[in-house]
Design a protein around this motif. Sequence first.
Motif, PDB file in Angstrom:
ATOM      1  N   ILE A 120      40.796 -29.698 -40.827  1.00  0.00           N
ATOM      2  CA  ILE A 120      41.575 -30.147 -39.676  1.00  0.00           C
ATOM      3  C   ILE A 120      41.051 -31.514 -39.244  1.00  0.00           C
ATOM      4  O   ILE A 120      39.854 -31.707 -39.047  1.00  0.00           O
ATOM      5  N   GLN A 121      41.963 -32.464 -39.102  1.00  0.00           N
ATOM      6  CA  GLN A 121      41.592 -33.807 -38.643  1.00  0.00           C
ATOM      7  C   GLN A 121      41.594 -33.844 -37.120  1.00  0.00           C
ATOM      8  O   GLN A 121      42.390 -33.173 -36.483  1.00  0.00           O
ATOM      9  N   PHE A 122      40.696 -34.633 -36.554  1.00  0.00           N
ATOM     10  CA  PHE A 122      40.723 -34.845 -35.107  1.00  0.00           C
ATOM     11  C   PHE A 122      40.423 -36.310 -34.812  1.00  0.00           C
ATOM     12  O   PHE A 122      39.770 -36.985 -35.593  1.00  0.00           O
ATOM     13  N   GLU A 123      40.964 -36.803 -33.693  1.00  0.00           N
ATOM     14  CA  GLU A 123      40.757 -38.198 -33.311  1.00  0.00           C
ATOM     15  C   GLU A 123      39.794 -38.356 -32.143  1.00  0.00           C
ATOM     16  O   GLU A 123      39.416 -39.458 -31.806  1.00  0.00           O
ATOM     17  N   SER A 124      39.437 -37.255 -31.516  1.00  0.00           N
ATOM     18  CA  SER A 124      38.550 -37.322 -30.365  1.00  0.00           C
ATOM     19  C   SER A 124      37.472 -36.263 -30.511  1.00  0.00           C
ATOM     20  O   SER A 124      37.774 -35.071 -30.502  1.00  0.00           O
ATOM     21  N   HIS A 125      36.223 -36.696 -30.661  1.00  0.00           N
ATOM     22  CA  HIS A 125      35.155 -35.714 -30.821  1.00  0.00           C
ATOM     23  C   HIS A 125      34.819 -35.020 -29.501  1.00  0.00           C
ATOM     24  O   HIS A 125      34.143 -34.003 -29.495  1.00  0.00           O
ATOM     25  N   LYS A 126      35.314 -35.551 -28.396  1.00  0.00           N
ATOM     26  CA  LYS A 126      35.060 -34.906 -27.103  1.00  0.00           C
ATOM     27  C   LYS A 126      36.172 -33.933 -26.740  1.00  0.00           C
ATOM     28  O   LYS A 126      35.908 -32.808 -26.340  1.00  0.00           O
ATOM     29  N   LEU A 127      37.410 -34.327 -26.870  1.00  0.00           N
ATOM     30  CA  LEU A 127      38.527 -33.481 -26.444  1.00  0.00           C
ATOM     31  C   LEU A 127      39.047 -32.598 -27.579  1.00  0.00           C
ATOM     32  O   LEU A 127      39.040 -31.369 -27.483  1.00  0.00           O
ATOM     33  N   GLU A 128      39.497 -33.205 -28.654  1.00  0.00           N
ATOM     34  CA  GLU A 128      40.118 -32.434 -29.731  1.00  0.00           C
ATOM     35  C   GLU A 128      39.115 -31.557 -30.472  1.00  0.00           C
ATOM     36  O   GLU A 128      39.400 -30.399 -30.766  1.00  0.00           O
ATOM     37  N   LEU A 129      37.937 -32.075 -30.780  1.00  0.00           N
ATOM     38  CA  LEU A 129      36.942 -31.272 -31.477  1.00  0.00           C
ATOM     39  C   LEU A 129      36.480 -30.119 -30.592  1.00  0.00           C
ATOM     40  O   LEU A 129      36.316 -28.992 -31.069  1.00  0.00           O
ATOM     41  N   ALA A 130      36.329 -30.374 -29.305  1.00  0.00           N
ATOM     42  CA  ALA A 130      35.955 -29.303 -28.377  1.00  0.00           C
ATOM     43  C   ALA A 130      37.017 -28.209 -28.363  1.00  0.00           C
ATOM     44  O   ALA A 130      36.687 -27.015 -28.348  1.00  0.00           O
ATOM     45  N   ALA A 131      38.284 -28.585 -28.412  1.00  0.00           N
ATOM     46  CA  ALA A 131      39.377 -27.598 -28.440  1.00  0.00           C
ATOM     47  C   ALA A 131      39.345 -26.797 -29.741  1.00  0.00           C
ATOM     48  O   ALA A 131      39.572 -25.586 -29.735  1.00  0.00           O
ATOM     49  N   ILE A 132      39.035 -27.461 -30.845  1.00  0.00           N
ATOM     50  CA  ILE A 132      38.932 -26.757 -32.130  1.00  0.00           C
ATOM     51  C   ILE A 132      37.812 -25.720 -32.063  1.00  0.00           C
ATOM     52  O   ILE A 132      37.989 -24.567 -32.447  1.00  0.00           O
ATOM     53  N   TYR A 133      36.652 -26.125 -31.548  1.00  0.00           N
ATOM     54  CA  TYR A 133      35.531 -25.181 -31.411  1.00  0.00           C
ATOM     55  C   TYR A 133      35.904 -24.014 -30.501  1.00  0.00           C
ATOM     56  O   TYR A 133      35.618 -22.863 -30.801  1.00  0.00           O
ATOM     57  N   GLU A 134      36.547 -24.320 -29.391  1.00  0.00           N
ATOM     58  CA  GLU A 134      36.926 -23.277 -28.436  1.00  0.00           C
ATOM     59  C   GLU A 134      37.894 -22.273 -29.073  1.00  0.00           C
ATOM     60  O   GLU A 134      37.719 -21.054 -28.927  1.00  0.00           O
ATOM     61  N   LYS A 135      38.898 -22.768 -29.744  1.00  0.00           N
ATOM     62  CA  LYS A 135      39.867 -21.881 -30.386  1.00  0.00           C
ATOM     63  C   LYS A 135      39.213 -21.072 -31.502  1.00  0.00           C
ATOM     64  O   LYS A 135      39.515 -19.899 -31.687  1.00  0.00           O
ATOM     65  N   ASN A 136      38.308 -21.699 -32.235  1.00  0.00           N
ATOM     66  CA  ASN A 136      37.611 -21.014 -33.315  1.00  0.00           C
ATOM     67  C   ASN A 136      36.761 -19.869 -32.749  1.00  0.00           C
ATOM     68  O   ASN A 136      36.743 -18.781 -33.298  1.00  0.00           O
ATOM     69  N   MET A 137      36.071 -20.106 -31.652  1.00  0.00           N
ATOM     70  CA  MET A 137      35.229 -19.067 -31.046  1.00  0.00           C
ATOM     71  C   MET A 137      36.092 -17.926 -30.495  1.00  0.00           C
ATOM     72  O   MET A 137      35.719 -16.772 -30.578  1.00  0.00           O
ATOM     73  N   THR A 138      37.256 -18.241 -29.948  1.00  0.00           N
ATOM     74  CA  THR A 138      38.168 -17.226 -29.427  1.00  0.00           C
ATOM     75  C   THR A 138      38.646 -16.327 -30.548  1.00  0.00           C
ATOM     76  O   THR A 138      38.725 -15.116 -30.403  1.00  0.00           O
ATOM     77  N   LEU A 139      38.955 -16.923 -31.689  1.00  0.00           N
ATOM     78  CA  LEU A 139      39.447 -16.147 -32.830  1.00  0.00           C
ATOM     79  C   LEU A 139      38.369 -15.268 -33.430  1.00  0.00           C
ATOM     80  O   LEU A 139      38.654 -14.211 -33.974  1.00  0.00           O
TER      81      LEU A 139
END
Length: 76
Positions: free
Chosen positions: A55-74
């Motif tokens: 998964i590509q992201f353009e923001s290591h603060k916003l988008e990457l944080a959302a990826i981590y959050e969704k991954n932990m939820t799953l």
Amino acid sequence: MTIRDIDQQIKKFNLSEEAIKQIENVRSSEPSRKVKSGGKNVPGFYPSKKMGVTIQFESHKLELAAIYEKNMTLMS
């Protein structure tokens, strides 16, 4: 979203066949562009074991944080 979640949303909003086909097309297609580095963003790639893609992201603060959050939820 799981396929079941999508089916529920389709029923909830009473989407047309054309809209359903468009959703399926977007979900199954590759990204339309590669991420780019701008003046203030830090792009990168996150290897998703669950999805089997990177998964590509353009923001290591916003988008990457959302990826981590969704991954932990799953995973919980």
